[in-house]
Motif scaffolding. Structure first.
Motif, PDB file in Angstrom:
ATOM      1  N   LEU A   1       3.137  -9.113  -5.600  1.00  0.00           N
ATOM      2  CA  LEU A   1       2.001  -9.749  -6.272  1.00  0.00           C
ATOM      3  C   LEU A   1       0.761  -8.863  -6.243  1.00  0.00           C
ATOM      4  N   PHE A   2       0.635  -8.024  -5.227  1.00  0.00           N
ATOM      5  CA  PHE A   2      -0.548  -7.172  -5.114  1.00  0.00           C
ATOM      6  C   PHE A   2      -0.644  -6.183  -6.267  1.00  0.00           C
ATOM      7  N   ARG A   3       0.509  -5.717  -6.769  1.00  0.00           N
ATOM      8  CA  ARG A   3       0.487  -4.692  -7.813  1.00  0.00           C
ATOM      9  C   ARG A   3       1.109  -5.155  -9.123  1.00  0.00           C
ATOM     10  N   GLY A   4       1.425  -6.415  -9.206  1.00  0.00           N
ATOM     11  CA  GLY A   4       2.009  -6.928 -10.434  1.00  0.00           C
ATOM     12  C   GLY A   4       3.379  -6.357 -10.717  1.00  0.00           C
ATOM     13  N   GLN A   5       4.131  -6.098  -9.670  1.00  0.00           N
ATOM     14  CA  GLN A   5       5.449  -5.492  -9.851  1.00  0.00           C
ATOM     15  C   GLN A   5       6.480  -6.539 -10.274  1.00  0.00           C
ATOM     16  N   PRO A   6       7.373  -6.185 -11.179  1.00  0.00           N
ATOM     17  CA  PRO A   6       8.475  -7.092 -11.534  1.00  0.00           C
ATOM     18  C   PRO A   6       9.482  -7.145 -10.393  1.00  0.00           C
ATOM     19  N   VAL A   7      10.037  -8.326 -10.129  1.00  0.00           N
ATOM     20  CA  VAL A   7      11.043  -8.484  -9.090  1.00  0.00           C
ATOM     21  C   VAL A   7      12.302  -9.078  -9.711  1.00  0.00           C
ATOM     22  N   VAL A   8      13.425  -8.426  -9.470  1.00  0.00           N
ATOM     23  CA  VAL A   8      14.725  -8.928  -9.912  1.00  0.00           C
ATOM     24  C   VAL A   8      15.375  -9.623  -8.723  1.00  0.00           C
ATOM     25  N   TRP A   9      15.589 -10.932  -8.868  1.00  0.00           N
ATOM     26  CA  TRP A   9      16.191 -11.724  -7.801  1.00  0.00           C
ATOM     27  C   TRP A   9      17.676 -11.903  -8.079  1.00  0.00           C
ATOM     28  N   ALA A  10      18.498 -11.591  -7.056  1.00  0.00           N
ATOM     29  CA  ALA A  10      19.937 -11.785  -7.186  1.00  0.00           C
ATOM     30  C   ALA A  10      20.258 -13.274  -7.225  1.00  0.00           C
ATOM     31  N   GLY A  11      21.504 -13.596  -7.456  1.00  0.00           N
ATOM     32  CA  GLY A  11      21.936 -14.993  -7.534  1.00  0.00           C
ATOM     33  C   GLY A  11      21.843 -15.695  -6.191  1.00  0.00           C
ATOM     34  N   PRO A  12      22.270 -16.939  -6.119  1.00  0.00           N
ATOM     35  CA  PRO A  12      22.064 -17.760  -4.924  1.00  0.00           C
ATOM     36  C   PRO A  12      22.714 -17.214  -3.651  1.00  0.00           C
ATOM     37  N   LEU A  13      23.789 -16.471  -3.782  1.00  0.00           N
ATOM     38  CA  LEU A  13      24.441 -15.926  -2.589  1.00  0.00           C
ATOM     39  C   LEU A  13      23.843 -14.606  -2.144  1.00  0.00           C
TER      40      LEU A  13
ATOM     41  N   VAL B   1      21.219  -1.907 -11.028  1.00  0.00           N
ATOM     42  CA  VAL B   1      20.154  -0.929 -10.747  1.00  0.00           C
ATOM     43  C   VAL B   1      19.790  -0.166 -12.008  1.00  0.00           C
ATOM     44  N   ALA B   2      20.806   0.296 -12.728  1.00  0.00           N
ATOM     45  CA  ALA B   2      20.555   1.079 -13.938  1.00  0.00           C
ATOM     46  C   ALA B   2      19.916   0.239 -15.037  1.00  0.00           C
ATOM     47  N   HIS B   3      20.432  -0.972 -15.265  1.00  0.00           N
ATOM     48  CA  HIS B   3      19.940  -1.808 -16.365  1.00  0.00           C
ATOM     49  C   HIS B   3      18.488  -2.221 -16.173  1.00  0.00           C
ATOM     50  N   TYR B   4      18.135  -2.630 -14.956  1.00  0.00           N
ATOM     51  CA  TYR B   4      16.777  -3.124 -14.707  1.00  0.00           C
ATOM     52  C   TYR B   4      15.845  -2.042 -14.173  1.00  0.00           C
ATOM     53  N   ARG B   5      16.368  -0.831 -14.021  1.00  0.00           N
ATOM     54  CA  ARG B   5      15.604   0.305 -13.516  1.00  0.00           C
ATOM     55  C   ARG B   5      14.999  -0.013 -12.160  1.00  0.00           C
ATOM     56  N   ILE B   6      15.827  -0.503 -11.252  1.00  0.00           N
ATOM     57  CA  ILE B   6      15.394  -0.862  -9.910  1.00  0.00           C
ATOM     58  C   ILE B   6      14.858   0.385  -9.204  1.00  0.00           C
ATOM     59  N   ALA B   7      13.658   0.275  -8.646  1.00  0.00           N
ATOM     60  CA  ALA B   7      13.045   1.400  -7.937  1.00  0.00           C
ATOM     61  C   ALA B   7      13.104   1.240  -6.427  1.00  0.00           C
ATOM     62  N   ALA B   8      13.063  -0.001  -5.945  1.00  0.00           N
ATOM     63  CA  ALA B   8      13.024  -0.227  -4.498  1.00  0.00           C
ATOM     64  C   ALA B   8      13.859  -1.448  -4.156  1.00  0.00           C
ATOM     65  N   MET B   9      14.447  -1.419  -2.982  1.00  0.00           N
ATOM     66  CA  MET B   9      15.257  -2.544  -2.509  1.00  0.00           C
ATOM     67  C   MET B   9      15.104  -2.636  -0.997  1.00  0.00           C
TER      68      MET B   9
ATOM     69  N   ALA C   1       0.808  -1.223   0.000  1.00  0.00           N
ATOM     70  CA  ALA C   1       0.000   0.000   0.000  1.00  0.00           C
ATOM     71  C   ALA C   1       0.840   1.271   0.000  1.00  0.00           C
ATOM     72  N   ASN C   2       2.127   1.150   0.183  1.00  0.00           N
ATOM     73  CA  ASN C   2       3.046   2.285   0.154  1.00  0.00           C
ATOM     74  C   ASN C   2       2.860   3.106  -1.124  1.00  0.00           C
ATOM     75  N   SER C   3       2.504   4.365  -0.979  1.00  0.00           N
ATOM     76  CA  SER C   3       2.230   5.210  -2.144  1.00  0.00           C
ATOM     77  C   SER C   3       3.483   5.611  -2.915  1.00  0.00           C
ATOM     78  N   MET C   4       4.657   5.300  -2.383  1.00  0.00           N
ATOM     79  CA  MET C   4       5.890   5.657  -3.083  1.00  0.00           C
ATOM     80  C   MET C   4       6.218   4.704  -4.222  1.00  0.00           C
ATOM     81  N   VAL C   5       5.546   3.547  -4.288  1.00  0.00           N
ATOM     82  CA  VAL C   5       5.774   2.608  -5.381  1.00  0.00           C
ATOM     83  C   VAL C   5       4.457   2.361  -6.095  1.00  0.00           C
ATOM     84  N   ASP C   6       4.556   1.965  -7.364  1.00  0.00           N
ATOM     85  CA  ASP C   6       3.355   1.708  -8.143  1.00  0.00           C
ATOM     86  C   ASP C   6       3.560   0.426  -8.950  1.00  0.00           C
TER      87      ASP C   6
END
Length: 636
Positions: free
Chosen positions: A283-295, A310-318, A253-258
Motif C-alpha cells: 500500500l505504501f507504493r501502490g504496488q499490485p499484489v497477485v494473491w494465490a488461491g485459497p490453499l 510469474v511470467a504472465h503477471y511479471r512477478i518481481a517479489a515473493m 523502503a527496500n530500494s530493490m522494489v519500486d
C-alpha cells in the motif's frame, strides 16, 4: 542528525535502502519526521488517493484457474473496506471490539481484514485449530462478530462456525464466498437469533465513500494475532496501528522494489507475513499484489503452474518459507521468469542446500529475513548484493537488537559481539502484549515475562557479529541437551542437508536414560534415492562439529511435519522420537500392545498400552527411568 529542511516529502519517505551501509543514514532522520500514516486505514486512504485506478489486487480463484483472476483497483478496494467497516459499525463494533476472521484467502477476505481494523480490531484465526481452541480464542478476544468462509469456500470452517453460533458464542456470522463464485449463492440456515448472511450482500447498501465511525489512532489496537497454534491454546499478541504501519514502511523502503513491482502473496492472512509483507507494505507504493488461491502454497497444483504465473503477471517479489523454495527448486522452468528479482525467505532457518539448489535452478538470490509475531513481523533483512553467510540479516531501521544472558534474579546481562545468548528486540514494532483478559475498557495486556523495560525476549539463540548482522542458533527450547551439554540441532541438519540426496532435515532430542537426551534426525530424500538410513548416520557423523552431536539414528520420512504456514514442527518429531525410544525400551516386556506419543499443551505425553496380563509394575519401573510425562492404559 540530517537537516530535514533540505529533504522533500518523497526523500523523507524513501531514503536509499539497498545495503548495510545505508542504515546509519536512514536513522539520522527520526522516524516521527518521516510522515508515516497514522493507521492502516490512513495508509489505504493515501494509496487510493494517489493511485485510484491502479490495480491493487489480482486474486486467483485457484492455481489451476490462474488466467481467470478477479481484480480490484485501489479506489475499489477502499470502497469495499468502507462498506464492510460500516456494516460492522452498524452491528455495534467499536474501537475496542474484536472481529474474528476464519477463512482461507479469497478476494473478500482482504478488504474484510482491513475493515475489521478500521471498525474495531481484527482477530484472524487459523481455521485448522481445534474447535475448543477456536472457541477459547473467541472468548479471549471478546469477538462477537465472526467473518467466516462459507460452505463453498471451506466446509470445515463453515461447519465450525455453525457450531460456534449454535453454542451462542457469536452474535453475527458474516459469510465469505470463493473468489469469482458462481451465482446463485447457496441458501444459508437460520440459527436462533443470530444474524447469518453473506458479507458482501449485507454490506451492499452501505456507504462506500467514507467510514461512519471514528477512524483509529496510531496507539489503538489494530489486530490480535495468535502465535503458533499447534500446541495448547495459542497466545493472542496485540498489534498497534503504529507498529503495523512502521513495520510495513521498513519493508516497503527496500530500494530493490519500486511502484511497478508486482508482489506475489500465498501465505494465509491469519499469519503476520501475509498481512504486513504482502498487504500493508505494498500500500505504501501502490504496488499490485497477485494473491494465490485459497490453499496458497499448500495447493500442489500451484507448483506445476508457478513459473507461468510469474511470467504472465511479471512477478518481481515473493515471500515464502524454505519448504516452498525446496519444492520450486525441483520444478522445471517453463517460462520467462526474468521479472523475478527478489525472493524473500523466513519463518524458519534456511538450509544451505535449499539456498544453493534454488539459486542454481533459477538464478534468483534468496534473501533471508527474520521476524516474529511479537515484533509485528520483520526485524532483520539481508541484501542480495552483500551476502553474509550464516546470518539472517541486519536489523531494520529504528529497531534495536541485543543478545542477553538471563540471570537467576530475572535481570538480563547484555553480551558482547560474537557471544551467543537470547536475542532481544526493542523499538516501534514491539507488540503491546498478550491478551490475558477483557473488561469494559478493552483488552488487558501483559508481556508474560517476554518484555523487560521495553525489550522483547524472542526465545531465539543468536549472536550478533561485529557488523551488526544476526546469526541464529535455533530456539532455546529446541536445544538438544545431552548430559548437560547443549547441542544446536542446526549443526546436525546442515550436515545432513549437505548430502546431495537429502531434501529436508530436522534434528531433535530423543529421551535417554543415561544422558537425558541424545540427538536423532529425520530427513526426506529426493525421489528414487537409494541412500539408506545407515548411510546418512555415517555421513552426518563425519560432518558434525563434535562427536556428541552425531545423530544416533536418521529416519527417512515421506515428509517432515510442518505447521499451516510451513514452519518445521519439531514437537511432532520429538513425539515420534519418544515413541520409538519407549518401544525399544519395552521391547522385551511381554504383553505390551503399543506405545503412543502426542503433543499436549506444548509437552510430549506418552501412553503405553498393555494387555490385561502385562507386568504393570515392570513397565512402570522402566517408564520411571525417563523424564517423560507418561501413563498406562490396559486393553480389555
Amino acid at each position: 542528525m540530517t537537516d530535514l529542511t533540505t529533504l522533500g516529502t518523497e526523500e523523507l519517505l524513501w531514503p536509499r535502502y539497498a545495503g548495510p551501509e545505508d542504515l546509519a543514514a536512514i536513522e539520522a532522520v527520526p522516524l516521527e519526521a518521516r510522515g508515516l500514516p497514522e493507521s492502516t486505514y490512513a495508509l489505504l486512504v493515501r494509496a487510493a488517493a494517489r493511485w485510484p485506478e491502479r490495480t491493487a489486487l489480482t486474486v486467483l480463484p485457484e492455481a489451476s484457474r490462474w488466467r481467470e483472476p478477479l481484480q480490484r483497483t485501489y479506489s475499489q478496494l477502499l470502497g469495499d473496506v468502507h462498506r464492510y467497516a460500516n456494516l460492522l459499525h452498524t452491528l455495534g463494533v467499536r474501537r475496542t471490539d474484536a472481529v474474528a476472521l476464519i477463512a482461507p484467502n479469497c478476494a473478500e477476505l482482504v478488504p474484510a481484514t482491513l475493515a475489521a481494523q478500521l471498525a474495531g480490531i481484527a482477530a484472524p484465526i487459523n481455521g485448522g485449530l481445534s474447535p475448543d481452541h477456536i472457541a477459547e480464542l473467541l472468548r479471549r478476544s471478546g469477538a462477537r462478530v465472526l467473518i467466516v468462509a462459507g460452505p463453498e469456500l471451506s466446509l470445515d470452517s463453515w461447519d465450525g462456525a455453525r457450531e460456534l453460533a449454535e453454542r451462542g458464542l457469536v452474535d453475527a456470522v458474516l459469510v465469505l464466498r470463493p473468489t469469482k463464485a458462481p451465482e446463485p449463492a447457496p441458501e444459508l440456515p437460520v440459527i436462533a437469533d443470530i444474524l447469518v448472511g453473506y458479507l458482501d450482500a449485507l454490506a451492499a447498501e452501505q456507504d462506500s465513500t467514507r467510514f461512519l465511525g471514528q477512524p483509529p489512532a496510531a496507539s489503538d489496537l489494530a489486530a490480535l494475532f495468535h502465535t503458533g497454534g499447534t500446541t495448547g491454546v495459542p497466545k493472542l499478541a496485540a498489534h498497534r496501528h503504529s507498529g503495523e504501519v512502521a513495520n510495513a514502511w521498513m519493508i516497503a523502503a527496500n530500494s530493490m522494489v519500486d511502484e511497478e513491482s508486482v508482489i506475489f502473496a500465498a501465505l494465509p492472512l491469519f499469519h503476520v507475513n501475509a498481512l504486513v509483507v504482502t498487504l500493508l507494505a505494498p500500500l505504501f507504493r501502490g504496488q499490485p499484489v497477485v494473491w494465490a488461491g485459497p490453499l496458497g502454497y499448500r495447493d500442489f497444483a500451484l507448483y506445476a503452474e508457478f513459473w507461468k504465473i510469474v511470467a504472465h503477471y511479471r512477478i518481481a517479489a515473493m515471500s515464502a518459507v524454505p519448504t516452498v523454495y525446496a519444492v520450486l527448486a525441483q520444478c522445471p522452468i517453463d517460462a520467462d521468469i526474468s521479472s523475478l528479482r527478489y525472493a524473500m525467505v523466513g519463518a524458519s532457518p534456511l538450509p544451505l542446500a535449499v539456498r544453493e539448489n534454488f539459486q542454481r535452478h533459477t538464478g534468483v538470490t534468496l534473501v533471508e529475513g527474520y521476524g516474529l509475531t511479537e515484533a509485528t513481523c520483520a526485524t532483520a533483512r539481508s541484501y542480495p548484493d552483500a551476502p553474509r553467510p550464516g546470518a539472517v540479516g541486519q536489523r531494520m531501521p529504528y529497531q534495536q537488537v541485543a543478545v542477553v544472558r538471563p540471570s537467576e534474579d530475572g535481570t538480563w546481562e547484555r553480551l558482547s559481539a560474537g557471544e551467543t545468548g537470547i536475542l532481544t528486540i526493542s523499538g516501534p514494532t514491539v507488540f503491546a502484549g498478550y491478551v490475558t483478559d477483557r473488561d469494559e475498557n478493552g483488552h488487558r495486556l501483559d508481556g508474560l515475562g517476554t518484555l523487560v523495560d521495553g525489550w522483547l525476549s524472542t526465545g531465539d539463540l543468536a549472536h550478533i557479529d561485529a557488523d551488526g548482522f544476526i546469526h541464529l542458533h535455533g530456539r532455546a527450547k529446541d536445544l538438544i541437551i545431552r548430559g548437560g551439554h547443549n547441542i544446536d540441532p542446526a549443526s546436525i541438519e546442515d550436515a545432513l542437508l549437505s548430502h546431495p540426496r537429502v531434501t529436508a532435515a530436522g534434528a531433535v532430542g530423543r529421551p535417554d536414560v543415561h544422558a537425558g537426551e541424545v540427538p536423532v534426525a529425520y530427513v526426506t530424500v529426493a525421489p528414487e534415492s537409494e541412500v539408506t538410513e545407515d548411510d546418512l548416520v555415517a555421513w552426518a557423523a563425519q560432518r558434525v562439529h563434535e562427536r556428541a552431536a552425531a545423530p544416533k539414528t536418521v529416519t527417512i520420512l515421506d515428509a517432515l511435519p510442518v505447521t499451516d504456514v510451513g514452519k518445521p514442527y519439531k514437537l511432532g518429531l520429538r513425539a515420534d522420537a519418544t515413541r520409538r525410544e519407549l518401544l525399544d525400551a519395552l521391547a522385551t516386556v511381554p504383553s505390551v500392545a503399543g506405545v503412543n506419543a502426542a503433543v499436549e499443551d506444548g509437552t510430549i505425553a506418552a501412553t503405553v498400552i498393555l494387555d490385561s496380563d502385562a507386568d504393570r509394575n515392570g513397565v512402570e519401573a522402566i517408564l520411571g527411568r525417563y523424564a517423560i510425562d507418561s501413563k498406562i492404559e490396559v486393553r480389555q
